[in-house]
Design a protein around this motif. Structure first.
Motif, short mmCIF file in Angstrom:
data_model
loop_
_atom_site.label_atom_id
_atom_site.label_comp_id
_atom_site.label_asym_id
_atom_site.label_seq_id
_atom_site.Cartn_x
_atom_site.Cartn_y
_atom_site.Cartn_z
N TYR A 1 25.66 -3.72 11.78
CA TYR A 1 25.81 -4.74 12.82
C TYR A 1 26.63 -4.23 14.01
N ARG A 2 26.67 -2.91 14.16
CA ARG A 2 27.54 -2.32 15.17
C ARG A 2 27.17 -2.77 16.58
N VAL A 3 25.87 -2.77 16.91
CA VAL A 3 25.44 -3.17 18.26
C VAL A 3 25.87 -4.60 18.55
N GLN B 1 20.47 5.94 24.69
CA GLN B 1 19.81 5.73 23.42
C GLN B 1 19.31 4.28 23.32
N PRO B 2 18.25 4.03 22.54
CA PRO B 2 17.71 2.67 22.42
C PRO B 2 18.74 1.59 22.08
N PRO B 3 19.70 1.84 21.17
CA PRO B 3 20.68 0.78 20.88
C PRO B 3 21.52 0.38 22.11
N LEU B 4 21.83 1.35 22.98
CA LEU B 4 22.58 1.01 24.19
C LEU B 4 21.73 0.19 25.15
N LEU B 5 20.46 0.56 25.30
CA LEU B 5 19.56 -0.20 26.16
C LEU B 5 19.40 -1.63 25.63
N ASP B 6 19.31 -1.75 24.30
CA ASP B 6 19.25 -3.09 23.71
C ASP B 6 20.50 -3.87 24.05
N LEU C 1 11.09 4.30 32.22
CA LEU C 1 9.91 3.45 32.03
C LEU C 1 8.87 4.10 31.14
N ASP C 2 8.95 5.43 30.99
CA ASP C 2 8.05 6.10 30.05
C ASP C 2 8.41 5.75 28.61
N THR C 3 9.71 5.69 28.33
CA THR C 3 10.17 5.39 26.98
C THR C 3 10.39 3.90 26.75
N ARG C 4 10.57 3.17 27.84
CA ARG C 4 10.85 1.73 27.75
C ARG C 4 10.04 0.98 28.81
#
Length: 565
Positions: free
Chosen positions: A357-359, A390-395, A420-423
């Motif tokens: 549950y870190r994020v 990293q994806p968790p930071l973008l989330d 935008l290529d990855t997200r």
């Protein structure tokens, strides 16, 4: 000519290939393999163990073998941790390379980082292995063009003076230090603290090699100031969105997107310079170099606010964090918020259950802190290089904006189009979010910028540079800087810019972009470069290559080729 489909051919002999062939039936060359020789811009790291001959006479041969093997392993690990590779092992030296198989525009910076890490690691190695005296190494770092062999016995071999120059720089370096060559210095001088220039008498070279001792990494890049020319529309959009976040007291987000050097950071600087004094500005940069890659930007923000360095003792970090939270958040929630935020600083041990549950916990703590800071004025949070996040930071960023329903929060993300290529759905579902694409400058504005950056550059030369830069502010400023540095002249408009007016900083960006193209596109763009004026038609192109419609379309999308209307 450009409309018909072309049958694939062998990159080695040019003969047509049967469908699904794995090897060329004419010459036997593997299908899909790169050309036998390829020119690249690489950065070489040459690390040598100081006093190894003396050490070999002081300890047992088997013990000496252990020391050398451990040295090889340590240097290799430091190189690979920063995307380099160990290229060669010779006696008491290791040669590392950055830029193979793919070049990146920050290869030189990574190489200098690796060199400093190697020097530190070897010193610690001597203490751990308990060798007589101290264990030290010296490192030379040099950047330049090489030819890379990719076939048979030549596979992986580098040809060029770059490696020899790196070896000479290493020999001239003091034990426990790093010495960088001129091109490396040009590529990294805004990111690294250097000592005074030296002249190295290098065996085998007709002239002395200019070199700079590496002192330390700069805490933050101090980039050269770029004159602010015609970004009024983008700036107005940022200001209006910030004002809306203030008035609505609700989270808003703008993502500023653009290619390298297009002026994203300059627009952000100009925007931040105009915000009210009551605004709290928080800045974090995504980077693969952080100890905690995922939440490094959050840690940077917290460290800036508490005024502590990353290597401060844990108890000191926690005390300063508690003081920050107590100063702006409700007293009864102080310990709760501190416990949540300390996760971003890597303080304390996390249980496996809590790590899941870190994020959510970091987001909850950061949201509470932002709410406390916003009681005194609006908050701007800048996330730089978001394409590296990293994806968790973008989330976390998206969730933070969504949850800031009563906070005058303006989140400004700065990214290359890679984000935008990855997200591709970045910012989707957020009612107060927009993606702002920063386009190339118009020719008239590019000329104005060239004249301002060139300090008295004449109109014709400014226009010449502006056209070749393609409206990219970074390219314009770097080229005018090189022009003044070399006292060169810009030729007539029908000729290419002189090679010495293409700065290493610009070469690195272009080389990295080319290296990440598919093989067929790389081959075509290199062959098309033989046309000096930079303009050709389908018939001319067919002389040096057999263009495929899909490849041409890709190169147009990537803006390597521009089709005349």
């Amino acid at each position: 000519m450009l409309g018909r489909m072309i049958r694939p051919t062998c990159v080695r002999c040019g003969e047509p290939l049967p469908e699904d062939a794995k090897f060329c039936p004419n010459c036997g060359f593997p299908v899909g393999s790169p050309l036998p020789e390829e020119r690249k811009i690489v950065t070489v790291v040459f690390a040598d163990l100081v006093g190894s001959t003396r050490l070999s006479a002081q300890i047992d041969a088997e013990r000496y073998r252990e020391v050398i093997a451990t040295f090889y392993q340590a240097v290799t690990e430091e190189l690979e941790s920063l995307r380099g590779r160990a290229y060669n092992f010779a006696g008491d030296a290791v040669v590392g390379v950055f830029g193979i198989p793919h070049a990146h525009d920050d290869d030189a910076i990574r190489a200098v980082r690796a060199a400093l890490a190697i020097v530190k690691r070897v010193t610690e190695l001597g203490e751990r292995l308990l060798v007589p005296g101290s264990l030290q190494c010296r490192v030379g770092v040099n950047t330049g063009r090489v030819a890379v062999g990719t076939e048979g016995a030549e596979a992986g071999l580098l040809y060029g003076a770059v490696v020899n120059a790196a070896a000479r720089l290493q020999q001239a370096a003091e034990p426990g230090t790093v010495l960088a060559g001129e091109t490396t210095w040009l590529l990294t001088k805004d990111h690294v603290h250097y000592g005074e220039r030296q002249e190295v008498q290098a065996k085998g070279f007709d002239e002395t090699l200019p070199a700079w001792p590496v002192l330390a990494l700069a805490p933050r890049s101090s980039r050269r100031t770029i004159p602010f020319v015609d970004r009024r529309r983008e700036l107005r959009l940022l200001v209006e969105t910030f004002e809306r976040a203030q008035e609505a007291r609700r989270g808003h987000m703008v993502t500023l997107l653009g290619e390298p050097g297009i002026g994203k950071s300059r627009v952000v600087e100009e925007f931040l310079a105009g915000v009210p004094d009551t605004t709290k500005v928080l800045t974090g940069r995504a980077s693969p170099f952080e100890e905690d890659v995922t939440f490094g930007p959050v840690a940077q923000i917290l460290l800036q606010e508490i005024g502590e360095p990353p290597d401060a003792p844990p108890e000191q970090l926690e005390a300063s964090l508690e003081e920050l939270v107590r100063d702006c958040c409700p007293t009864e929630r102080t310990q709760e918020i501190v416990d949540l935020l300390r996760l971003a600083l890597g303080l304390g041990d996390e249980s496996r259950d809590r790590r899941r549950y870190r994020v959510a916990e970091i987001r909850s703590g950061l949201l509470a802190l932002l709410q406390g800071l916003a009681a005194r004025g609006p908050v701007v949070m800048v996330v730089e290089d978001a394409h590296l996040a990293q994806p968790p930071l973008l989330d976390l960023v998206e969730q933070l904006v969504r949850a800031a329903r009563t906070i005058p929060l303006f989140v400004l993300c700065v990214a290359r189009y890679d984000l935008l290529d990855t997200r591709p759905d970045w910012g989707g579902g957020l009612g107060d979010s927009l993606n702002l694409h920063l386009e190339a400058m118009s020719l008239s504005d590019a000329i104005e910028l060239a004249k301002e950056a060139g300090e008295g550059l004449d109109e014709d030369s400014a226009a010449r540079i502006a056209r070749h830069a393609g409206g990219n502010p970074f390219f314009i400023v770097e080229t005018t800087g090189m022009l003044m540095h070399t006292d060169a002249e810009v030729a007539s408009d029908t000729e290419s810019l002189p090679p010495d007016l293409l700065p290493p900083t610009v070469q690195a960006i272009i080389a990295a972009r080319i290296d990440h193209l598919p093989e067929a596109a790389r081959d075509l763009i290199r062959k098309a470069s033989v046309f000096a004026p930079g303009t050709f038609d389908g018939t001319s192109l067919a002389i040096v290559a057999e263009p495929d419609d899909k490849v041409l379309e890709l190169l147009e999308d990537e803006e390597f080729l521009v089709r005349d209307e």
